[in-house]
Scaffold this motif. Structure first.
Motif, short mmCIF file in Angstrom:
data_model
loop_
_atom_site.label_atom_id
_atom_site.label_comp_id
_atom_site.label_asym_id
_atom_site.label_seq_id
_atom_site.Cartn_x
_atom_site.Cartn_y
_atom_site.Cartn_z
N ILE B 263 0.84 -1.21 0.00
CA ILE B 263 0.00 0.00 0.00
C ILE B 263 0.87 1.25 0.00
O ILE B 263 0.61 2.21 -0.73
CB ILE B 263 -0.96 -0.01 1.21
CG1 ILE B 263 -1.96 -1.15 1.09
CG2 ILE B 263 -1.71 1.33 1.32
CD1 ILE B 263 -2.85 -1.33 2.30
N ILE B 264 1.96 1.24 0.80
CA ILE B 264 2.84 2.41 0.86
C ILE B 264 3.45 2.68 -0.52
O ILE B 264 3.46 3.82 -1.01
CB ILE B 264 3.95 2.21 1.91
CG1 ILE B 264 3.34 2.20 3.31
CG2 ILE B 264 5.01 3.30 1.82
CD1 ILE B 264 4.28 1.75 4.40
N ARG B 265 3.90 1.61 -1.19
CA ARG B 265 4.48 1.79 -2.52
C ARG B 265 3.46 2.37 -3.50
O ARG B 265 3.77 3.26 -4.29
CB ARG B 265 4.98 0.44 -3.06
CG ARG B 265 6.27 -0.05 -2.41
CD ARG B 265 6.61 -1.39 -3.05
NE ARG B 265 7.49 -2.22 -2.25
CZ ARG B 265 8.81 -2.23 -2.36
NH1 ARG B 265 9.41 -1.43 -3.21
NH2 ARG B 265 9.54 -3.03 -1.61
N GLN B 266 2.23 1.85 -3.44
CA GLN B 266 1.19 2.37 -4.35
C GLN B 266 0.86 3.83 -4.05
O GLN B 266 0.66 4.62 -4.96
CB GLN B 266 -0.07 1.52 -4.23
CG GLN B 266 0.07 0.12 -4.77
CD GLN B 266 -1.19 -0.69 -4.52
OE1 GLN B 266 -2.28 -0.30 -4.91
NE2 GLN B 266 -1.04 -1.83 -3.86
N CYS B 267 0.81 4.15 -2.75
CA CYS B 267 0.49 5.53 -2.37
C CYS B 267 1.56 6.48 -2.91
O CYS B 267 1.23 7.56 -3.41
CB CYS B 267 0.43 5.67 -0.86
SG CYS B 267 -1.04 4.99 -0.14
N ILE B 268 2.82 6.08 -2.81
CA ILE B 268 3.89 6.97 -3.28
C ILE B 268 3.75 7.21 -4.79
O ILE B 268 3.91 8.33 -5.26
CB ILE B 268 5.27 6.35 -2.95
CG1 ILE B 268 5.50 6.40 -1.43
CG2 ILE B 268 6.39 7.07 -3.67
CD1 ILE B 268 6.68 5.62 -0.96
N LYS B 269 3.40 6.15 -5.52
CA LYS B 269 3.23 6.30 -6.98
C LYS B 269 2.02 7.16 -7.33
O LYS B 269 2.06 7.98 -8.23
CB LYS B 269 3.07 4.92 -7.62
CG LYS B 269 4.39 4.21 -7.80
CD LYS B 269 4.28 3.08 -8.81
CE LYS B 269 5.51 2.19 -8.73
NZ LYS B 269 5.38 1.14 -7.68
N GLN B 270 0.91 6.95 -6.61
CA GLN B 270 -0.35 7.60 -7.00
C GLN B 270 -0.52 9.00 -6.43
O GLN B 270 -1.38 9.76 -6.88
CB GLN B 270 -1.54 6.75 -6.52
CG GLN B 270 -1.63 5.41 -7.20
CD GLN B 270 -2.75 4.57 -6.63
OE1 GLN B 270 -3.64 5.08 -5.96
NE2 GLN B 270 -2.71 3.27 -6.88
N MET B 271 0.29 9.33 -5.43
CA MET B 271 0.08 10.58 -4.68
C MET B 271 0.22 11.80 -5.59
O MET B 271 1.26 12.00 -6.19
CB MET B 271 1.12 10.62 -3.56
CG MET B 271 0.88 11.64 -2.52
SD MET B 271 1.78 11.22 -1.01
CE MET B 271 3.47 11.28 -1.55
N PRO B 272 -0.84 12.63 -5.69
CA PRO B 272 -0.71 13.83 -6.54
C PRO B 272 0.03 14.94 -5.78
O PRO B 272 0.19 14.87 -4.57
CB PRO B 272 -2.16 14.23 -6.77
CG PRO B 272 -2.88 13.76 -5.56
CD PRO B 272 -2.16 12.55 -5.06
N LYS B 273 0.48 15.94 -6.53
CA LYS B 273 1.05 17.14 -5.88
C LYS B 273 -0.11 18.02 -5.41
O LYS B 273 -1.22 17.89 -5.88
CB LYS B 273 1.90 17.92 -6.89
CG LYS B 273 3.18 17.19 -7.28
CD LYS B 273 4.38 17.89 -6.66
CE LYS B 273 5.70 17.22 -7.05
NZ LYS B 273 5.88 15.90 -6.43
N GLY B 274 0.19 18.92 -4.49
CA GLY B 274 -0.87 19.83 -4.06
C GLY B 274 -0.82 20.12 -2.58
O GLY B 274 0.11 19.71 -1.90
N PRO B 275 -1.83 20.84 -2.10
CA PRO B 275 -1.84 21.18 -0.66
C PRO B 275 -2.11 19.95 0.20
O PRO B 275 -2.67 18.96 -0.29
CB PRO B 275 -2.99 22.18 -0.56
CG PRO B 275 -3.89 21.87 -1.70
CD PRO B 275 -3.01 21.36 -2.81
#
Lengths: 159, 358
Positions: B263-275
């Motif tokens: 899950i951590i690996r997927q979150c890092i890949k999917q995480m968008p930029k922003g506030p």
């Protein structure tokens, strides 16, 4: 989204039509619903919720003190492990009882999971659950002699 | 013969068990909690919604994000606000990192209860690398107070992604070594297989939560049952075993750490930029009403029920913690168990007295 909200709505409607006169109020939103009933029929309602609707365990018992209304509200939150479509729903069954003699039947025979939650509510709010086999103090010190601490008239030292 | 075990650390934390034995077989066990009761729920009624954050973390400092998560969701529900997308992913990363550190803590105590001191040292050491990782986001080692209604306090630094990938690669290798030395060790099998069995029917009836529930064959995980934040956008398995014994509970913890890393690996890949935080007034006054929010913390389903009267302070805050819900299973699990196996069975339930007592 509409499919989800219709499930909660239909559950509330089913309960309301089954226990017409004893239902004081009911509400629902996405994945949650709440129904408040007379304390005299709480056992019947709980049995109906377990057997007919399929909510197989209670997750918590909460007591809230409302001194202005002179009542204590006891809320049972329940959900299901065995029915897949009900897993996302958390229902609440509430009763409002007079705060000078708060007594309701225990739901331990309907949902055995309430055993320790009812004991906690008993000592923290002074609600007596009739029929509970082991209704004694749980978390408070053995020499506690004050009023139940989650009552609103119990004030914290220095506050 | 009746024994009073505790309250000085029968496992970890102050808690007493009143045990009746016949020879060295336990015939009855009655839990006696309350030695570390702090009145968290009463304290919450005289503090505002932000002041409440640090103290409600305290009952479970090894899973600080896990115990705080549903609180911020419940307050957001009352306010009718939600966190920005990036903040949701950061919360998930923190929650999963905490799940791993909490499970590693579990493993090391489980190891020492079986007399396996290597299994005590290794997870405690490897827990540090995940603590370093969560420190990069949360700012402190353990008690982060990092989640707030409307987002998180601080963003992940740019170097986080690399460090996290490296740490996960390292730890995946370590998990294989753990399995070789401990989980597949015949000595571990002898002490755990078929010991302290909780049947599926009992687990459902008693409303048991978390790894203990899944070890008894119930495939239920709040992250799957009622996905919150971005959990519906990541793929993960819910590990389930049907045996319901100490060994199954141990295996669930192992498998969950693998899933958490995924899950951590997927979150890092999917995480968008922003506030990472929605601007909210410093003094939150949610409209009158009530909210019940739940998440899957390391020890199982964690929920808050908050009643608001429209004021600065919660009118009533109920912490529905996993350990308190699992308390009811202790007499069932310990019945018929050898006294020498009591510590492992007790700890296998992942019961944490401070969390249960609140």
């Amino acid at each position: 989204m509409s499919a989800q909200s219709s499930l909660e709505q239909s559950l509330v409607q089913q309960l309301s039509s089954q226990f017409k006169d004893s239902v004081r109020s009911s509400s629902f939103k996405a994945k949650r619903f709440k129904i408040t009933v007379d304390e005299t029929i709480i056992l019947k309602v709980a049995e109906y919720i377990r057997d007919q609707l399929g909510f197989d365990h209670a997750a918590s018992v909460t007591g809230t003190d409302f001194p202005k209304d002179g009542v204590i509200e006891v809320v049972y939150h329940f959900t299901s492990y065995s029915k897949d479509d009900l897993r996302k729903v958390v229902g609440a069954l509430a009763v409002r009882i007079p705060r000078d003699s708060p007594k309701i039947p225990s739901l331990i025979n309907v949902w055995p999971s309430v055993e320790y939650h009812e004991r906690e509510t008993y000592e923290m709010l002074g609600v007596t659950f009739e029929g509970h086999p082991n209704l004694k103090r749980l978390l408070l010190p053995e020499d506690w002699s004050d009023i139940p601490p989650l009552r609103k008239d119990f004030t914290l030292p220095g506050r | 013969m009746t024994l009073s075990v505790g309250p000085q650390h029968p496992g970890s934390g102050h808690f007493r068990l009143i045990i009746t034995v016949d020879g060295d077989i336990i015939v009855k066990a009655e839990p006696d909690p309350g030695y570390v009761h702090r009145g968290e729920e009463k304290m919450a009624e005289v503090r505002n919604y932000i002041q409440n954050i640090p103290h409600i973390e305290r009952p479970s400092i090894i899973d600080a994000s896990g115990i705080l998560y549903p609180y911020v969701l419940a307050v957001e529900d009352l306010l009718g606000k939600s966190a920005p997308e990036r903040a949701q992913y950061i919360r998930m990363i923190m929650a999963e990192l905490n799940r791993i550190t909490s499970h590693l803590y579990f493993l090391s105590i489980f190891g020492i209860f079986l007399g396996h001191s290597t299994m005590f040292m290794w997870p405690m050491g490897d827990r540090e690398v995940f603590i370093d990782l969560s420190q990069m986001i949360g700012g402190t080692r353990i008690t982060f107070s990092h989640f707030v209604p409307g987002g998180v306090r601080s963003d992940a630094p740019d170097s986080f992604a690399d460090k996290a990938e490296k740490t996960c690669d390292y730890f995946e290798g370590r998990l294989k070594e753990y399995e070789r030395i401990f989980v597949n060790n015949p000595l571990c099998h002898q002490r755990t297989v078929g010991v302290g069995v909780l049947t599926k029917e009992d687990a459902i009836k008693l409303g048991v939560v978390g790894p203990s529930l899944r070890a008894s064959g119930v495939k239920s995980d709040t992250r799957r049952d009622e996905p919150y934040d971005a959990y519906d956008k990541v793929d993960f398995e819910v590990p389930v075993y049907s045996e319901g014994d100490s060994y199954a509970r141990l295996r669930v913890h192992f498998d969950e750490m693998r899933q958490s890393m995924s899950i951590i690996r997927q979150c890092i890949k999917q995480m968008p930029k922003g506030p990472v935080k929605q601007k909210l007034p410093p003094q939150l006054r949610p409209p009158a009403g009530e909210a019940y929010a739940r998440t899957e913390a390391a020890r199982g389903a964690m929920a808050y029920y908050i009643v608001s009267d429209g004021g600065n302070y919660p009118y009533r805050l109920k912490m529905n913690v996993a350990s308190f819900r699992n308390l009811i299973a202790i007499p069932y699990l310990l019945k018929g168990v050898h006294l020498a196996d009591m510590p492992t069975v007790y700890w296998g339930l992942d019961y944490w007295p401070v969390e249960a007592d609140k």
